[in-house]
Scaffold this motif. Structure first.
Motif, mmCIF file in Angstrom:
data_model
loop_
_atom_site.group_PDB
_atom_site.id
_atom_site.type_symbol
_atom_site.label_atom_id
_atom_site.label_comp_id
_atom_site.label_asym_id
_atom_site.label_seq_id
_atom_site.Cartn_x
_atom_site.Cartn_y
_atom_site.Cartn_z
ATOM 1 N N THR A 1 20.294 48.277 23.278
ATOM 2 C CA THR A 1 21.041 48.306 24.441
ATOM 3 C C THR A 1 20.311 47.537 25.439
ATOM 4 O OG1 THR A 1 21.468 50.197 26.308
ATOM 5 C CG2 THR A 1 19.367 49.964 25.477
ATOM 6 N N ASN B 1 25.339 52.894 23.570
ATOM 7 C CA ASN B 1 25.595 51.866 22.474
ATOM 8 C C ASN B 1 26.751 52.709 21.790
ATOM 9 O OD1 ASN B 1 25.718 51.012 19.646
ATOM 10 N ND2 ASN B 1 23.922 50.123 20.081
ATOM 11 N N TYR C 1 18.472 51.700 17.780
ATOM 12 C CA TYR C 1 19.971 51.426 18.496
ATOM 13 C C TYR C 1 19.743 50.581 19.905
ATOM 14 C CZ TYR C 1 21.923 54.993 15.575
ATOM 15 O OH TYR C 1 22.332 55.570 14.406
#
Length: 208
Positions: free
Chosen positions: A80, A88, A78
């Motif tokens: 960031t 996120n 994910y």
């Protein structure tokens, strides 16, 4: 004798992925005349609800999050940024956020006619509430990783117990064209509440 019974179910999915609300409720009422001067009754209500989802703050996080940051980075994690102050938003959907509440309300009463027009009524009521909330931020959350955390969990537990004892003496009388209504009463109330908050960090894994 008068009695009734009711039951209900509300199952609603939220507009945010993985969110929703479910509630069960039961209710019953009973009233009967023991004899001409004495009437007794009871009312019971029970409800249980469960909520899943990140809550209203999730909308704020979406608005404040940088629109140029993709869902995933080059490594498949994910995405960031170093200057980010929140997770996120898509990663937040995978976090555990659950709440549960149970509520029992019960009342019992009796009404006795001492003499014509003079009635004594006593009632005892209970209200019991138990609630819990769980929030877990996993180790793979990008904001947690940037802050060196390996998983954090927060548990909130709350309870409320309330008792009310009411007593009223009522007198109603017609005198020719006049009407007299007099009421005297006394009430006793007891409330007790508890709240516990437990915070834990640095879990060895995300199996919670």
């Amino acid at each position: 004798t008068i009695y009734s019974f009711s039951a209900g179910l509300n199952d609603q999915k939220g507009v945010i992925m993985g969110s929703g609300f479910k509630r069960y409720n039961l209710g019953s009422n009973l009233e009967t005349n023991v004899f001409d001067q004495l009437k007794v009754g009871a009312n019971l209500k029970y409800s249980q609800s469960a909520t899943k989802g990140t809550g209203n703050s999730f909308y704020t996080n979406i608005v404040n999050y940088r629109p140029d940051v993709p869902l995933y980075d080059e490594k498949g994690n994910y995405a960031t940024t170093n200057d980010s102050t929140s997770s996120n938003p898509y990663a937040q959907l995978m976090q555990i956020s659950e709440s549960e509440n149970k509520n029992l309300m019960a009342s019992f009463y009796g009404e006795y006619e001492i003499i014509n027009g003079l009635k004594l009524r006593s009632s005892l009521s209970y209200n019991i509430v138990d609630g819990s909330n769980l929030r877990y931020i996993p180790s793979w959350d990008p904001f947690a990783m940037s802050n060196g955390r390996t998983g954090s969990r927060t548990d909130n537990l709350n309870s409320l117990n309330s008792r009310i004892f009411d007593n009223t003496l009522t007198y109603n009388k017609f005198f020719s064209k006049h009407y007299l209504n007099a009421v005297a009463g006394i009430s006793f109330t007891q409330d007790k509440s508890d709240f516990t908050r437990i915070s834990s960090t640095n879990f060895p894994n995300d199996d919670v």
